[in-house]
Design a protein around this motif. Structure first.
Motif, mmCIF file in Angstrom:
data_model
loop_
_atom_site.group_PDB
_atom_site.id
_atom_site.type_symbol
_atom_site.label_atom_id
_atom_site.label_comp_id
_atom_site.label_asym_id
_atom_site.label_seq_id
_atom_site.Cartn_x
_atom_site.Cartn_y
_atom_site.Cartn_z
ATOM 1 N N UNK A 1 0.813 -1.215 0.000
ATOM 2 C CA UNK A 1 0.000 0.000 0.000
ATOM 3 C C UNK A 1 0.843 1.259 0.000
ATOM 4 N N UNK A 2 1.895 1.259 0.823
ATOM 5 C CA UNK A 2 2.786 2.422 0.875
ATOM 6 C C UNK A 2 3.548 2.583 -0.432
ATOM 7 N N UNK A 3 3.979 1.467 -1.003
ATOM 8 C CA UNK A 3 4.702 1.531 -2.274
ATOM 9 C C UNK A 3 3.799 2.081 -3.381
ATOM 10 N N UNK A 4 2.571 1.614 -3.434
ATOM 11 C CA UNK A 4 1.636 2.090 -4.450
ATOM 12 C C UNK A 4 1.305 3.562 -4.234
ATOM 13 N N UNK A 5 1.184 3.968 -2.977
ATOM 14 C CA UNK A 5 0.907 5.370 -2.678
ATOM 15 C C UNK A 5 2.054 6.271 -3.115
ATOM 16 N N UNK A 6 3.290 5.829 -2.847
ATOM 17 C CA UNK A 6 4.464 6.606 -3.244
ATOM 18 C C UNK A 6 4.538 6.715 -4.763
ATOM 19 N N UNK A 7 4.254 5.599 -5.446
ATOM 20 C CA UNK A 7 4.306 5.596 -6.907
ATOM 21 C C UNK A 7 3.214 6.483 -7.499
ATOM 22 N N UNK A 8 2.003 6.368 -6.977
ATOM 23 C CA UNK A 8 0.886 7.148 -7.496
ATOM 24 C C UNK A 8 1.099 8.641 -7.266
ATOM 25 N N UNK A 9 1.544 8.982 -6.054
ATOM 26 C CA UNK A 9 1.795 10.391 -5.753
ATOM 27 C C UNK A 9 2.868 10.983 -6.646
ATOM 28 N N UNK A 10 3.948 10.227 -6.841
ATOM 29 C CA UNK A 10 5.022 10.696 -7.713
ATOM 30 C C UNK A 10 4.552 10.853 -9.141
ATOM 31 N N UNK A 11 3.785 9.885 -9.624
ATOM 32 C CA UNK A 11 3.320 9.932 -11.012
ATOM 33 C C UNK A 11 2.379 11.111 -11.252
ATOM 34 N N UNK A 12 1.451 11.337 -10.330
ATOM 35 C CA UNK A 12 0.494 12.445 -10.488
ATOM 36 C C UNK A 12 1.230 13.786 -10.514
ATOM 37 N N UNK A 13 2.166 13.978 -9.613
ATOM 38 C CA UNK A 13 2.918 15.229 -9.600
ATOM 39 C C UNK A 13 3.758 15.359 -10.866
ATOM 40 N N UNK A 14 4.380 14.264 -11.279
ATOM 41 C CA UNK A 14 5.184 14.292 -12.488
ATOM 42 C C UNK A 14 4.369 14.580 -13.730
ATOM 43 N N UNK A 15 3.076 14.278 -13.700
ATOM 44 C CA UNK A 15 2.209 14.478 -14.854
ATOM 45 C C UNK A 15 1.837 15.936 -15.084
ATOM 46 N N UNK B 1 8.633 7.259 -10.560
ATOM 47 C CA UNK B 1 7.254 7.489 -10.998
ATOM 48 C C UNK B 1 7.058 8.941 -11.435
ATOM 49 N N UNK B 2 7.672 9.882 -10.713
ATOM 50 C CA UNK B 2 7.577 11.292 -11.110
ATOM 51 C C UNK B 2 8.217 11.510 -12.470
ATOM 52 N N UNK B 3 9.351 10.877 -12.695
ATOM 53 C CA UNK B 3 10.042 10.969 -13.984
ATOM 54 C C UNK B 3 9.173 10.404 -15.102
ATOM 55 N N UNK B 4 8.574 9.234 -14.886
ATOM 56 C CA UNK B 4 7.711 8.620 -15.889
ATOM 57 C C UNK B 4 6.436 9.436 -16.106
ATOM 58 N N UNK B 5 5.986 10.098 -15.048
ATOM 59 C CA UNK B 5 4.825 10.973 -15.184
ATOM 60 C C UNK B 5 5.119 12.132 -16.122
ATOM 61 N N UNK B 6 6.335 12.654 -16.054
ATOM 62 C CA UNK B 6 6.724 13.727 -16.962
ATOM 63 C C UNK B 6 6.747 13.238 -18.410
ATOM 64 N N UNK B 7 7.244 12.024 -18.601
ATOM 65 C CA UNK B 7 7.317 11.457 -19.953
ATOM 66 C C UNK B 7 5.938 11.108 -20.495
ATOM 67 N N UNK B 8 5.070 10.576 -19.628
ATOM 68 C CA UNK B 8 3.750 10.110 -20.044
ATOM 69 C C UNK B 8 2.687 10.684 -19.105
ATOM 70 N N UNK B 9 2.434 11.993 -19.191
ATOM 71 C CA UNK B 9 1.518 12.655 -18.247
ATOM 72 C C UNK B 9 0.054 12.313 -18.490
ATOM 73 N N UNK B 10 -0.609 11.870 -17.449
ATOM 74 C CA UNK B 10 -2.005 11.474 -17.565
ATOM 75 C C UNK B 10 -2.888 12.673 -17.894
ATOM 76 N N UNK B 11 -2.472 13.893 -17.504
ATOM 77 C CA UNK B 11 -3.282 15.081 -17.740
ATOM 78 C C UNK B 11 -3.103 15.658 -19.148
ATOM 79 N N UNK B 12 -2.115 15.157 -19.891
ATOM 80 C CA UNK B 12 -1.810 15.711 -21.211
ATOM 81 C C UNK B 12 -1.700 14.606 -22.259
ATOM 82 N N UNK B 13 -2.656 13.682 -22.211
ATOM 83 C CA UNK B 13 -2.780 12.611 -23.204
ATOM 84 C C UNK B 13 -1.501 11.760 -23.310
ATOM 85 N N UNK B 14 -0.780 11.672 -22.213
ATOM 86 C CA UNK B 14 0.416 10.839 -22.127
ATOM 87 C C UNK B 14 1.518 11.285 -23.098
#
Length: 206
Positions: free
Chosen positions: A4-18, A90-103
């Motif tokens: 749960x903590x790992x998924x939370x860290x990944x999700x939080x990083x990805x959303x911010x990176x996006x 996850x933040x780095x991958x969010x920048x590359x494939x941002x969920x808010x900007x059509x990836x």
């Protein structure tokens, strides 16, 4: 470490990176969408081609912060190094494939630098100096980014445990980011080989 903590860290990083700050900053400052001119890459280097150095600097700093912050939050929350490494990646991958900007994101240079700085200020500094030296000598932003990405892996591997802690999770994150950075610069590599890559200060596509 619970999943749960790992998924939370990944999700939080990805959303911010996006959060694509190249696009956001350009909109706020009334500039053209960076995805419509130059290299069409939503990053600080392309924002600079808008003619606004201020917008480019703000974009650069915010892109770096969104890589730095998730790692620090995970650390401040007392999460283990595997969660910290995952949050940064996850933040780095969010920048590359941002969920808010059509990836459709940028190349991730500044965000990766922020992640490395969070892993270790010394590691981040070594990587930054690599970029600056190569950019100064050859005047190619892409070559500097590629050199910094590859040598970041080398610098981390050469660490003796005093300047930064060596562990397999962080090493894996550094290697994965380097591989993605090289892949995202494939077109630049081709132009470098052909001698058609534009230099720093040029308004041509790079």
């Amino acid at each position: 470490m619970q999943w749960g903590w790992l998924m939370g860290a990944a999700l939080g990083g990805y959303v911010l990176g996006s959060l694509s700050f190249a696009v956001i900053v350009s909109r706020v400052m009334g500039l053209n969408d960076p995805r419509t001119y130059g290299s069409k890459n939503p990053g600080a280097t392309n924002v600079l081609r808008s003619g606004s150095k201020k917008a480019a600097v703000i974009t650069l700093l915010l892109d770096a912060v969104k890589g730095w912050l998730p790692v620090l939050v995970a650390r401040w929350a007392g999460l283990d190094v595997d969660a910290q490494a995952l949050a940064g990646l996850a933040a780095f991958l969010g920048h590359l494939y941002p969920v808010f900007f059509r990836f459709e994101g940028g190349k991730g240079v500044a965000t990766a630098a922020g992640v490395l700085m969070a892993f270790s200020p010394w590691l981040g500094l070594c990587t930054l100096l690599t970029w600056l030296v190569v950019a100064y000598l050859f005047r190619y932003s892409s070559l500097a980014s590629l050199s910094a990405a590859v040598l970041a892996v080398v610098w981390y591997g050469l660490g003796d445990g005093t300047l930064w802690v060596l562990d397999r999770y962080t090493m894996a994150a550094v290697v994965v980011m380097a591989l993605f950075l090289v892949a995202r610069h494939a077109a630049n590599i081709q132009r470098l080989v052909q001698g058609t890559e534009s230099k720093l200060g040029s308004k041509k596509k790079s």
